[in-house]
Design a protein around this motif. Structure first.
Motif, PDB file in Angstrom:
ATOM      1  N   ARG A  23      -6.535  -9.916  -3.290  1.00  0.00           N
ATOM      2  CA  ARG A  23      -7.633 -10.052  -4.255  1.00  0.00           C
ATOM      3  C   ARG A  23      -7.577  -8.964  -5.323  1.00  0.00           C
ATOM      4  O   ARG A  23      -7.752  -9.232  -6.512  1.00  0.00           O
ATOM      5  CB  ARG A  23      -8.984  -9.991  -3.547  1.00  0.00           C
ATOM      6  N   VAL A  24      -7.348  -7.723  -4.899  1.00  0.00           N
ATOM      7  CA  VAL A  24      -7.426  -6.592  -5.825  1.00  0.00           C
ATOM      8  C   VAL A  24      -6.188  -6.498  -6.715  1.00  0.00           C
ATOM      9  O   VAL A  24      -6.307  -6.337  -7.933  1.00  0.00           O
ATOM     10  CB  VAL A  24      -7.640  -5.272  -5.047  1.00  0.00           C
ATOM     11  N   LEU A  25      -5.013  -6.598  -6.113  1.00  0.00           N
ATOM     12  CA  LEU A  25      -3.777  -6.431  -6.892  1.00  0.00           C
ATOM     13  C   LEU A  25      -3.316  -7.716  -7.563  1.00  0.00           C
ATOM     14  O   LEU A  25      -2.421  -7.693  -8.407  1.00  0.00           O
ATOM     15  CB  LEU A  25      -2.655  -5.900  -5.986  1.00  0.00           C
ATOM     16  N   LYS A  26      -3.919  -8.830  -7.151  1.00  0.00           N
ATOM     17  CA  LYS A  26      -3.573 -10.133  -7.720  1.00  0.00           C
ATOM     18  C   LYS A  26      -2.067 -10.406  -7.604  1.00  0.00           C
ATOM     19  O   LYS A  26      -1.424 -10.817  -8.556  1.00  0.00           O
ATOM     20  CB  LYS A  26      -4.053 -10.249  -9.155  1.00  0.00           C
ATOM     21  N   GLN A  27      -1.565 -10.141  -6.409  1.00  0.00           N
ATOM     22  CA  GLN A  27      -0.158 -10.383  -6.086  1.00  0.00           C
ATOM     23  C   GLN A  27      -0.088 -11.545  -5.090  1.00  0.00           C
ATOM     24  O   GLN A  27      -1.006 -11.758  -4.310  1.00  0.00           O
ATOM     25  CB  GLN A  27       0.473  -9.143  -5.444  1.00  0.00           C
ATOM     26  N   SER A  82       5.917  -8.263   2.069  1.00  0.00           N
ATOM     27  CA  SER A  82       7.209  -7.566   2.053  1.00  0.00           C
ATOM     28  C   SER A  82       7.057  -6.059   1.827  1.00  0.00           C
ATOM     29  O   SER A  82       8.037  -5.323   1.904  1.00  0.00           O
ATOM     30  CB  SER A  82       8.112  -8.156   0.969  1.00  0.00           C
ATOM     31  N   ILE A  83       5.839  -5.606   1.570  1.00  0.00           N
ATOM     32  CA  ILE A  83       5.609  -4.184   1.315  1.00  0.00           C
ATOM     33  C   ILE A  83       5.759  -3.402   2.615  1.00  0.00           C
ATOM     34  O   ILE A  83       5.176  -3.759   3.638  1.00  0.00           O
ATOM     35  CB  ILE A  83       4.204  -3.949   0.721  1.00  0.00           C
ATOM     36  N   GLU A  84       6.515  -2.332   2.542  1.00  0.00           N
ATOM     37  CA  GLU A  84       6.697  -1.435   3.690  1.00  0.00           C
ATOM     38  C   GLU A  84       5.508  -0.470   3.747  1.00  0.00           C
ATOM     39  O   GLU A  84       4.856  -0.222   2.732  1.00  0.00           O
ATOM     40  CB  GLU A  84       7.999  -0.647   3.536  1.00  0.00           C
ATOM     41  N   PRO A  85       5.226   0.116   4.919  1.00  0.00           N
ATOM     42  CA  PRO A  85       4.054   0.994   5.066  1.00  0.00           C
ATOM     43  C   PRO A  85       3.989   2.154   4.070  1.00  0.00           C
ATOM     44  O   PRO A  85       2.898   2.589   3.714  1.00  0.00           O
ATOM     45  CB  PRO A  85       4.182   1.522   6.497  1.00  0.00           C
ATOM     46  N   ASP A  86       5.133   2.658   3.623  1.00  0.00           N
ATOM     47  CA  ASP A  86       5.122   3.805   2.717  1.00  0.00           C
ATOM     48  C   ASP A  86       5.530   3.469   1.280  1.00  0.00           C
ATOM     49  O   ASP A  86       5.748   4.375   0.472  1.00  0.00           O
ATOM     50  CB  ASP A  86       6.019   4.920   3.282  1.00  0.00           C
ATOM     51  N   ASP A  87       5.612   2.177   0.948  1.00  0.00           N
ATOM     52  CA  ASP A  87       5.900   1.778  -0.428  1.00  0.00           C
ATOM     53  C   ASP A  87       4.717   2.153  -1.324  1.00  0.00           C
ATOM     54  O   ASP A  87       3.554   1.994  -0.928  1.00  0.00           O
ATOM     55  CB  ASP A  87       6.141   0.273  -0.537  1.00  0.00           C
ATOM     56  N   ASP A  88       5.012   2.616  -2.515  1.00  0.00           N
ATOM     57  CA  ASP A  88       3.982   3.030  -3.462  1.00  0.00           C
ATOM     58  C   ASP A  88       3.341   1.797  -4.101  1.00  0.00           C
ATOM     59  O   ASP A  88       4.015   1.000  -4.754  1.00  0.00           O
ATOM     60  CB  ASP A  88       4.607   3.920  -4.541  1.00  0.00           C
ATOM     61  N   LEU A  89       2.044   1.629  -3.907  1.00  0.00           N
ATOM     62  CA  LEU A  89       1.342   0.458  -4.429  1.00  0.00           C
ATOM     63  C   LEU A  89       1.201   0.482  -5.948  1.00  0.00           C
ATOM     64  O   LEU A  89       0.852  -0.538  -6.544  1.00  0.00           O
ATOM     65  CB  LEU A  89      -0.029   0.320  -3.754  1.00  0.00           C
ATOM     66  N   VAL A 103      -8.253   1.138  -7.948  1.00  0.00           N
ATOM     67  CA  VAL A 103      -8.536   2.003  -6.788  1.00  0.00           C
ATOM     68  C   VAL A 103     -10.015   1.880  -6.423  1.00  0.00           C
ATOM     69  O   VAL A 103     -10.362   1.744  -5.251  1.00  0.00           O
ATOM     70  CB  VAL A 103      -8.148   3.471  -7.073  1.00  0.00           C
ATOM     71  N   VAL A 104     -10.877   1.911  -7.422  1.00  0.00           N
ATOM     72  CA  VAL A 104     -12.323   1.795  -7.166  1.00  0.00           C
ATOM     73  C   VAL A 104     -12.627   0.430  -6.552  1.00  0.00           C
ATOM     74  O   VAL A 104     -13.358   0.329  -5.562  1.00  0.00           O
ATOM     75  CB  VAL A 104     -13.132   2.016  -8.467  1.00  0.00           C
ATOM     76  N   GLU A 105     -12.056  -0.617  -7.110  1.00  0.00           N
ATOM     77  CA  GLU A 105     -12.265  -1.965  -6.579  1.00  0.00           C
ATOM     78  C   GLU A 105     -11.745  -2.064  -5.142  1.00  0.00           C
ATOM     79  O   GLU A 105     -12.393  -2.648  -4.274  1.00  0.00           O
ATOM     80  CB  GLU A 105     -11.557  -2.987  -7.473  1.00  0.00           C
ATOM     81  N   LEU A 106     -10.589  -1.470  -4.891  1.00  0.00           N
ATOM     82  CA  LEU A 106     -10.005  -1.480  -3.551  1.00  0.00           C
ATOM     83  C   LEU A 106     -10.905  -0.771  -2.553  1.00  0.00           C
ATOM     84  O   LEU A 106     -11.172  -1.276  -1.459  1.00  0.00           O
ATOM     85  CB  LEU A 106      -8.614  -0.828  -3.588  1.00  0.00           C
ATOM     86  N   VAL A 107     -11.426   0.389  -2.932  1.00  0.00           N
ATOM     87  CA  VAL A 107     -12.301   1.161  -2.050  1.00  0.00           C
ATOM     88  C   VAL A 107     -13.575   0.368  -1.742  1.00  0.00           C
ATOM     89  O   VAL A 107     -14.023   0.327  -0.598  1.00  0.00           O
ATOM     90  CB  VAL A 107     -12.616   2.546  -2.649  1.00  0.00           C
ATOM     91  N   VAL A 108     -14.142  -0.284  -2.741  1.00  0.00           N
ATOM     92  CA  VAL A 108     -15.348  -1.099  -2.526  1.00  0.00           C
ATOM     93  C   VAL A 108     -15.042  -2.220  -1.532  1.00  0.00           C
ATOM     94  O   VAL A 108     -15.816  -2.466  -0.600  1.00  0.00           O
ATOM     95  CB  VAL A 108     -15.886  -1.660  -3.863  1.00  0.00           C
ATOM     96  N   GLU A 109     -13.914  -2.886  -1.705  1.00  0.00           N
ATOM     97  CA  GLU A 109     -13.517  -3.958  -0.780  1.00  0.00           C
ATOM     98  C   GLU A 109     -13.335  -3.417   0.637  1.00  0.00           C
ATOM     99  O   GLU A 109     -13.751  -4.051   1.606  1.00  0.00           O
ATOM    100  CB  GLU A 109     -12.220  -4.618  -1.259  1.00  0.00           C
ATOM    101  N   LEU A 110     -12.695  -2.255   0.767  1.00  0.00           N
ATOM    102  CA  LEU A 110     -12.495  -1.649   2.085  1.00  0.00           C
ATOM    103  C   LEU A 110     -13.838  -1.359   2.741  1.00  0.00           C
ATOM    104  O   LEU A 110     -14.025  -1.608   3.940  1.00  0.00           O
ATOM    105  CB  LEU A 110     -11.685  -0.356   1.970  1.00  0.00           C
ATOM    106  N   GLU A 111     -14.779  -0.841   1.963  1.00  0.00           N
ATOM    107  CA  GLU A 111     -16.104  -0.523   2.497  1.00  0.00           C
ATOM    108  C   GLU A 111     -16.812  -1.781   2.992  1.00  0.00           C
ATOM    109  O   GLU A 111     -17.413  -1.782   4.065  1.00  0.00           O
ATOM    110  CB  GLU A 111     -16.947   0.180   1.433  1.00  0.00           C
ATOM    111  N   ILE A 112     -16.718  -2.844   2.222  1.00  0.00           N
ATOM    112  CA  ILE A 112     -17.389  -4.095   2.595  1.00  0.00           C
ATOM    113  C   ILE A 112     -16.749  -4.709   3.833  1.00  0.00           C
ATOM    114  O   ILE A 112     -17.432  -5.035   4.801  1.00  0.00           O
ATOM    115  CB  ILE A 112     -17.363  -5.100   1.418  1.00  0.00           C
TER     116      ILE A 112
END
Length: 91
Positions: free
Chosen positions: A21-25, A32-39, A49-58
């Motif tokens: 939803r946030v990255l629209k990918q 395919s993203i690895e745990p340490d790949d840079d988003l 980042v703000v949108e992502l944090v809000v989604e995580l909180e919800i």
């Protein structure tokens, strides 16, 4: 080449839903993203980042302190999981 598919946990699936939803990918790209790949390579920016944090909180029912609203804290899957884990322990 043999592709190994690692089963995802519910936690991983929820995180991928949020990133979709946030990255629209496309989901296949996110899987395919690895745990340490840079988003940032997947279009993460300061506004998202703000949108992502809000989604995580919800989704996870947590409240992330302003001190943790840093791009570096959500720049990889591993860091996102660590951040969420930190606040789930506090709850």
């Amino acid at each position: 080449m043999l592709t190994i598919i690692i089963p995802r946990t519910t936690h991983d699936t929820e995180l991928l839903d949020i990133l979709e939803r946030v990255l629209k990918q496309e989901r296949e790209v996110l899987e395919s993203i690895e745990p340490d790949d840079d988003l940032i390579e997947y279009n993460l920016n300061s506004i998202l980042v703000v949108e992502l944090v809000v989604e995580l909180e919800i989704v996870y029912g947590i409240e992330i302190d302003d001190d943790d609203l840093l791009t570096e804290n959500v720049s990889t899957l591993r860091r996102i999981q660590e951040l969420v884990g930190k606040y789930q322990q506090i709850k």
